[in-house]
Design an enzyme around this catalytic site. Structure first.
Site, mmCIF file in Angstrom:
data_model
loop_
_atom_site.group_PDB
_atom_site.id
_atom_site.type_symbol
_atom_site.label_atom_id
_atom_site.label_comp_id
_atom_site.label_asym_id
_atom_site.label_seq_id
_atom_site.Cartn_x
_atom_site.Cartn_y
_atom_site.Cartn_z
ATOM 1 N N ASP A 47 39.623 41.517 47.006
ATOM 2 C CA ASP A 47 39.860 40.079 46.902
ATOM 3 C C ASP A 47 38.616 39.316 47.341
ATOM 4 O O ASP A 47 38.123 39.501 48.452
ATOM 5 C CB ASP A 47 41.037 39.659 47.792
ATOM 6 C CG ASP A 47 41.153 38.142 47.894
ATOM 7 O OD1 ASP A 47 41.667 37.534 46.937
ATOM 8 O OD2 ASP A 47 40.723 37.575 48.918
ATOM 9 N N TYR A 52 33.372 32.097 48.616
ATOM 10 C CA TYR A 52 32.883 33.058 49.615
ATOM 11 C C TYR A 52 31.398 33.352 49.389
ATOM 12 O O TYR A 52 30.752 33.944 50.252
ATOM 13 C CB TYR A 52 33.659 34.369 49.547
ATOM 14 C CG TYR A 52 35.129 34.275 49.842
ATOM 15 C CD1 TYR A 52 35.713 33.127 50.362
ATOM 16 C CD2 TYR A 52 35.968 35.368 49.589
ATOM 17 C CE1 TYR A 52 37.063 33.065 50.625
ATOM 18 C CE2 TYR A 52 37.322 35.319 49.860
ATOM 19 C CZ TYR A 52 37.872 34.168 50.367
ATOM 20 O OH TYR A 52 39.217 34.116 50.617
ATOM 21 N N LYS A 77 38.952 33.627 43.182
ATOM 22 C CA LYS A 77 39.562 32.303 43.250
ATOM 23 C C LYS A 77 38.546 31.232 42.859
ATOM 24 O O LYS A 77 37.376 31.321 43.217
ATOM 25 C CB LYS A 77 40.070 32.036 44.682
ATOM 26 C CG LYS A 77 41.078 33.057 45.159
ATOM 27 C CD LYS A 77 41.546 32.802 46.585
ATOM 28 C CE LYS A 77 40.693 33.465 47.635
ATOM 29 N NZ LYS A 77 40.601 34.920 47.537
ATOM 30 N N HIS A 110 42.073 28.188 44.517
ATOM 31 C CA HIS A 110 41.879 28.482 45.941
ATOM 32 C C HIS A 110 42.648 27.534 46.864
ATOM 33 O O HIS A 110 43.116 27.935 47.924
ATOM 34 C CB HIS A 110 40.384 28.417 46.258
ATOM 35 C CG HIS A 110 39.992 29.181 47.473
ATOM 36 N ND1 HIS A 110 38.754 29.751 47.627
ATOM 37 C CD2 HIS A 110 40.656 29.491 48.603
ATOM 38 C CE1 HIS A 110 38.678 30.375 48.794
ATOM 39 N NE2 HIS A 110 39.828 30.219 49.406
#
Length: 294
Positions: A47, A52, A77, A110
């Site tokens: 994931d 990120y 996401k 997200h």
């Protein structure tokens, strides 16, 4: 390790490994090695997220591991700056390019972005298009409250397969769980091991929590492993984060025992009802307008 790696079946029939490696706050320079370690340990679910800023390193880890791409469930996401219909389609293109794949197994929104929920709905409609075109295998959301989920369902055509939410023994979110279950949506848990947690001004350490310590002693497991088993026994998906090979292996070694109904209830009883983290509804385009690079 013994036992079977559990999977959950999403509402469109796709099978998803219930336990995955999360890479939130994994530094790019540490992410590739963590993904390789996880996949070589046996994980088949990774994931990540555009925000990120390590999708490229996740893709590199998947290519370097001794595992075929088709055997890995890749989840990512879209960030709020790529909401809106056309922007979300482009957001997918950016993520797929960084990951080095043509198809993403699970694509989520997200955050709910209640300050501009119309763009959330438009982005979700883009996810529906990507699903219809076969560019993603399943779609979902993250951090959506029951009220937000109900609104999204009323303005879209496809029920999300997953709602990824904060959930751990100190914060079980029963109302959110129930709303997900009502619609056949899998509850996926970020921060499943809780970590440092403050409640009523007192810091609580789940690794010293008597209930978890005692169950760990009974089964020859660590409190972290007990918590992950608790998630699996509830039928959740959990995505613990680590960049340490020994911890990655420890988190995966949870398939050779199961908690009893009374033990699950004892862990449930640790719930404080307090998040200890940022409220997803405060995420907005003024303070969190991260630019997702090409």
């Amino acid at each position: 390790m013994t036992g079977t790696y559990p999977h959950v079946t999403l509402n469109n029939g796709v099978s998803m490994p219930a336990l995955g490696l999360g890479v939130y706050q994994s530094k790019p320079e540490e992410t590739t090695a963590a993904v390789v370690a996880a996949l070589n340990t046996g994980y088949r679910h990774i994931d990540t997220a555009a925000a990120y800023f390590n999708e490229t390193e996740v893709g590199e880890g998947i290519r370097r591991a001794d595992v075929d791409r088709d055997d890995v469930f890749i989840e990512t996401k879209l960030w709020i700056t790529d909401y809106g219909y056309d922007a979300a389609l482009h957001g997918f293109d950016k993520s797929a390019r960084k990951l080095g794949v043509d198809t993403i197994d699970l694509l989520l929104l997200h955050q709910p972005l209640p300050s501009a929920f119309d763009t959330t709905v438009a982005a979700y409609k883009a996810l529906e298009t990507l699903l219809a075109d076969g560019r993603v295998r399943s779609i979902g959301v993250s951090n959506q409250s029951p009220t937000e989920l109900q609104r999204l369902l009323s303005e879209s055509d496809i029920v999300p397969a997953v709602n990824q939410i904060q959930l751990h023994p100190y914060y079980t979110q029963p109302d959110w769980q129930a709303e997900n279950a009502k619609h056949g949506i899998i509850t996926q848990c970020w921060s499943p091991i809780a970590g440092s947690y403050t409640y009523n001004g007192n810091e609580r350490n789940p690794f010293e929590e008597p209930t978890l310590v005692e169950l760990g002693r009974k089964y020859g497991k660590t409190p972290a492993q007990v918590m992950l088993r608790w998630h699996l026994d509830h039928g959740f998906s959990a995505i613990p984060k680590s960049v340490k090979p020994e911890r990655i292996e420890e988190n995966f070694d949870v398939f050779d025992f199961a908690l009893t109904a009374n033990e699950i209830a004892a862990v449930d009883a640790l719930n404080t009802g307090v998040s200890g983290s940022i409220d997803p509804d405060v995420i907005n385009l003024t303070d969190h307008a991260y630019v997702i690079p090409e």
